[in-house]
Write an enzyme that holds these catalytic residues in place. Structure first.
Site, short mmCIF file in Angstrom:
data_model
loop_
_atom_site.label_atom_id
_atom_site.label_comp_id
_atom_site.label_asym_id
_atom_site.label_seq_id
_atom_site.Cartn_x
_atom_site.Cartn_y
_atom_site.Cartn_z
N LYS A 22 0.83 -1.20 0.00
CA LYS A 22 0.00 0.00 0.00
C LYS A 22 0.87 1.25 0.00
O LYS A 22 0.62 2.19 -0.75
CB LYS A 22 -0.89 -0.01 1.25
CG LYS A 22 -1.48 1.33 1.62
CD LYS A 22 -2.27 1.27 2.91
CE LYS A 22 -1.51 1.62 4.15
NZ LYS A 22 -1.27 3.06 4.38
N ASN A 23 1.89 1.28 0.84
CA ASN A 23 2.69 2.50 0.96
C ASN A 23 3.61 2.71 -0.23
O ASN A 23 4.22 3.78 -0.37
CB ASN A 23 3.50 2.48 2.26
CG ASN A 23 2.63 2.80 3.46
OD1 ASN A 23 1.45 3.12 3.31
ND2 ASN A 23 3.20 2.72 4.64
N ARG A 92 -4.30 10.80 5.02
CA ARG A 92 -3.20 11.77 5.00
C ARG A 92 -2.39 11.72 3.71
O ARG A 92 -1.88 12.72 3.24
CB ARG A 92 -2.25 11.47 6.15
CG ARG A 92 -2.52 12.20 7.40
CD ARG A 92 -1.37 11.96 8.33
NE ARG A 92 -0.12 12.39 7.73
CZ ARG A 92 0.34 13.63 7.77
NH1 ARG A 92 -0.33 14.55 8.39
NH2 ARG A 92 1.48 13.94 7.20
N CYS A 116 -3.71 13.22 13.01
CA CYS A 116 -4.29 11.90 12.90
C CYS A 116 -4.04 11.21 14.22
O CYS A 116 -3.33 11.73 15.07
CB CYS A 116 -3.72 11.13 11.73
SG CYS A 116 -2.08 10.54 12.02
N ARG A 121 1.68 15.02 12.96
CA ARG A 121 2.16 14.81 11.59
C ARG A 121 2.11 16.06 10.71
O ARG A 121 1.30 16.15 9.78
CB ARG A 121 1.40 13.66 10.93
CG ARG A 121 1.61 12.37 11.66
CD ARG A 121 0.86 11.23 11.06
NE ARG A 121 1.58 10.52 10.02
CZ ARG A 121 1.15 9.42 9.45
NH1 ARG A 121 0.01 8.90 9.82
NH2 ARG A 121 1.85 8.83 8.51
N ASP A 303 5.96 1.17 11.83
CA ASP A 303 4.74 0.49 11.39
C ASP A 303 4.66 -0.97 11.86
O ASP A 303 3.65 -1.64 11.62
CB ASP A 303 4.62 0.53 9.86
CG ASP A 303 4.16 1.90 9.37
OD1 ASP A 303 3.84 2.76 10.20
OD2 ASP A 303 4.14 2.10 8.13
N ILE A 325 9.38 7.74 16.28
CA ILE A 325 8.95 8.42 15.05
C ILE A 325 7.67 9.22 15.28
O ILE A 325 7.56 10.36 14.87
CB ILE A 325 8.74 7.41 13.89
CG1 ILE A 325 9.99 6.54 13.69
CG2 ILE A 325 8.36 8.13 12.59
CD1 ILE A 325 11.22 7.26 13.21
N ARG A 395 -7.98 -0.49 5.85
CA ARG A 395 -7.21 0.52 5.13
C ARG A 395 -5.92 -0.08 4.58
O ARG A 395 -5.38 0.42 3.58
CB ARG A 395 -6.82 1.67 6.08
CG ARG A 395 -7.91 2.64 6.38
CD ARG A 395 -7.36 3.81 7.18
NE ARG A 395 -6.07 4.21 6.65
CZ ARG A 395 -5.04 4.62 7.39
NH1 ARG A 395 -5.14 4.71 8.67
NH2 ARG A 395 -3.91 4.95 6.82
C1 UD1 Z 1 5.04 7.14 5.97
C2 UD1 Z 1 4.16 5.93 5.94
C3 UD1 Z 1 3.76 5.52 7.35
C4 UD1 Z 1 4.99 5.34 8.22
C5 UD1 Z 1 5.91 6.56 8.13
C6 UD1 Z 1 7.23 6.36 8.85
C7 UD1 Z 1 2.99 6.17 3.84
C8 UD1 Z 1 1.70 6.41 3.16
N1 UD1 Z 1 2.97 6.24 5.16
O1 UD1 Z 1 4.27 8.20 6.55
O2 UD1 Z 1 3.03 4.30 7.30
O3 UD1 Z 1 4.62 5.15 9.55
O4 UD1 Z 1 6.19 6.86 6.75
O5 UD1 Z 1 7.89 5.24 8.36
O6 UD1 Z 1 3.98 5.85 3.22
N2 UD1 Z 1 7.31 15.05 9.77
C9 UD1 Z 1 7.44 16.42 9.99
N3 UD1 Z 1 7.23 17.27 8.94
C10 UD1 Z 1 6.92 16.83 7.69
C11 UD1 Z 1 6.81 15.44 7.46
C12 UD1 Z 1 7.01 14.58 8.52
O7 UD1 Z 1 7.71 16.83 11.11
O8 UD1 Z 1 6.74 17.66 6.79
C13 UD1 Z 1 7.50 14.11 10.90
C14 UD1 Z 1 6.20 13.34 11.20
O9 UD1 Z 1 5.34 14.07 12.04
C15 UD1 Z 1 6.74 12.10 11.86
C16 UD1 Z 1 8.07 11.86 11.13
O10 UD1 Z 1 8.42 13.11 10.52
O11 UD1 Z 1 6.98 12.32 13.21
C17 UD1 Z 1 8.01 10.78 10.08
O12 UD1 Z 1 7.05 11.12 9.11
P1 UD1 Z 1 7.16 10.69 7.59
O13 UD1 Z 1 8.42 9.93 7.37
O14 UD1 Z 1 6.90 11.88 6.75
O15 UD1 Z 1 5.95 9.69 7.49
P2 UD1 Z 1 4.77 9.71 6.43
O16 UD1 Z 1 5.30 9.94 5.07
O17 UD1 Z 1 3.66 10.56 6.93
#
Ligand code: UD1
Length: 417
Positions: A22-23, A92, A116, A121, A303, A325, A395
């Site tokens: 999915k991701n 998201r 969320c 996030r 995850d 994370i 999901r």
């Molecule tokens: C993706 C995955 C999710 C997984 C996560 C971490 C998808 C659809 N989802 O989520 O399942 O748990 O990676 O492996 O692929 N952050 C910021 N600012 C930003 C972006 C992120 O502060 O602009 C922080 C987030 O709040 C979080 C951390 O960085 O604490 C990791 O987030 P990120 O790696 O971006 O995860 P996602 O892409 O949302």
């Protein structure tokens, strides 16, 4: 609303085939926007998040057609650049369309995804770095409104290796003029898969699998057929379910290389696990407690933290899990405690006392991976556990109940309405 009724003291047997990730497919689906030619995607998993992303593309004017195991996307007549709140609020990952829309239309309006269940996030890393590529961004009425006279390559250093920000920027840079370098890029396998997909349709992304990605912008992309990688989180979930229930199981199409850290950790705990090609063989094992720190890839994936916690309730000795994370990713704990798990929370750490038998109780899913942990615990518990609100599970786990049924578990889905 559906619930699952799971008969505990279960044993898994035979094999399970892992679905496409999915991701990996969520950013790839957003990448459809970049290409005016047809895109044929194979074996899209039947999941709520995938359906939501398809619906979002259709709302933007993308035509879709399913034939056998292939879904074809035709974005030649795409006429909208707005991703509305109704869809974005349910997922998201809708924010992934921001970079591609901007690259294709020079304008994008995407609802802010908001918080969320597992944390706030933010999307600051997506936005500030799109600005570096030449986007002008305003926040209006809960929407990110981005415009550009044309994206231009730039040097970007991510303050944190965010998976989503890396993906959004890779896609935006694909059609930008000139070269973009993304430093401190995320290393998750889904990034490599997105890069391979983009390259398969004519993009020029290099450095895949490293922390520095270089993207040379191209003017247009060509028709492509693509199939995403297997879902490492789904594979890890069944691996942990098999160990928690002392079962013998073969996990097929698993990409074991993407689970190296997890497999090593489980082996270190005493797990009888053997990797042969794309298959993972698990045998009943006498496991001991451990220490887990979630970290970006190649570290232990956040995850799989919840599923690991469910497993650790069943091993000999105590364990300590630190979640590094997301700030609020222990919502499975009160539910596991309802089944009799001995877990103490302190800040971002959970202390798990292993070896306490679990007993059936009604429990409730709170988010996707927490739900998978509850299923593992229910498989171990004595009696019949009712797992409510399985829409969270739907999901991200394709046909979970059918797959478990095939592995010999007594499980049924009932509608509670
Ligand atoms: C993706 C995955 C999710 C997984 C996560 C971490 C998808 C659809 N989802 O989520 O399942 O748990 O990676 O492996 O692929 N952050 C910021 N600012 C930003 C972006 C992120 O502060 O602009 C922080 C987030 O709040 C979080 C951390 O960085 O604490 C990791 O987030 P990120 O790696 O971006 O995860 P996602 O892409 O949302």
């Amino acid at each position: 609303m559906d619930k699952l009724i799971i008969t505990g003291n279960a044993k898994l047997s035979g094999d399970v085939e892992i679905s496409c990730a999915k991701n990996a497919y969520l950013p790839i689906l957003a990448g459809v926007i970049l290409n005016k030619k047809n895109i044929h995607l194979k074996n899209l998993p039947e999941l709520r998040d995938i359906r939501t992303m398809k619906k979002l593309l259709e709302m933007l004017g993308v035509k879709t057609n399913v034939s056998g195991d292939t879904t074809t996307f035709d974005s030649s007549g795409m006429n909208s650049f707005e991703a509305t709140y109704d869809l974005v609020k349910t997922m998201r990952a809708s924010i992934f369309v921001l970079g591609p829309l901007l690259a294709r239309h020079k304008e994008a309006k995407v609802s802010l995804p908001g918080g969320c269940a597992i944390g706030t996030r933010p999307i600051d890393l997506h936005l500030t770095n799109l600005e570096k590529l030449g986007a002008e961004i305003k926040m209006e009425g809960g929407y990110v409104h981005a415009k550009t006279t044309g994206l231009v390559g730039a040097n970007i250093v991510l303050a944190f290796p965010s998976v989503g920000a890396t993906e959004n920027l890779m896609m935006a840079a694909t059609l930008a003029s000139g070269q973009t370098v993304i430093d401190n890029a995320a290393l998750e396998p889904e990034i490599g898969d997105l890069g391979n997909f983009l390259n398969a349709m004519g993009a020029k992304v290099s450095g895949l699998g490293t922390k520095t990605l270089t993207i040379d912008g191209v003017k247009e992309l060509h028709e492509v057929e693509y199939e995403a990688i297997g879902d490492r989180i789904e594979a890890g979930t069944y691996l942990m379910a098999a160990l928690a229930t002392n079962s013998e199981l073969v996990i097929k199409k698993a990409n074991p290389g993407h689970l190296e850290f997890v497999i090593e950790k489980l082996k270190e705990m005493g797990g009888q696990i053997e990797v042969r090609g794309e298959e993972i063989f698990v045998r009943p094992s006498d496991l001991r407690g451990t220490k887990i720190d979630t970290a970006p890839f190649p570290g232990f994936p956040t995850d799989l933290q919840a599923q690991m916690m469910a497993l650790l309730t069943q091993v000999n000795g105590n364990s300590l899990i630190s979640e590094n994370i997301f700030e609020n990713r222990f919502m499975h704990v009160p539910e596991l405690q309802r089944l009799g798990a001995q877990i103490t929370l302190k800040a971002n750490s959970a202390f798990v006392e292993g070896g306490f038998p679990l007993k059936a109780a009604p429990i409730m899913c709170t988010d996707l991976r927490a739900s998978a942990a509850l299923v593992i615990a229910a498989l171990c518990a004595e009696g019949e556990t009712h797992v409510q609100r399985v829409y969270h599970l739907d999901r991200g786990y394709e046909k979970l109940d059918q797959k478990l049924l095939r592995m010999g578990v007594q499980i049924k889905r009932v509608n509670e309405d």
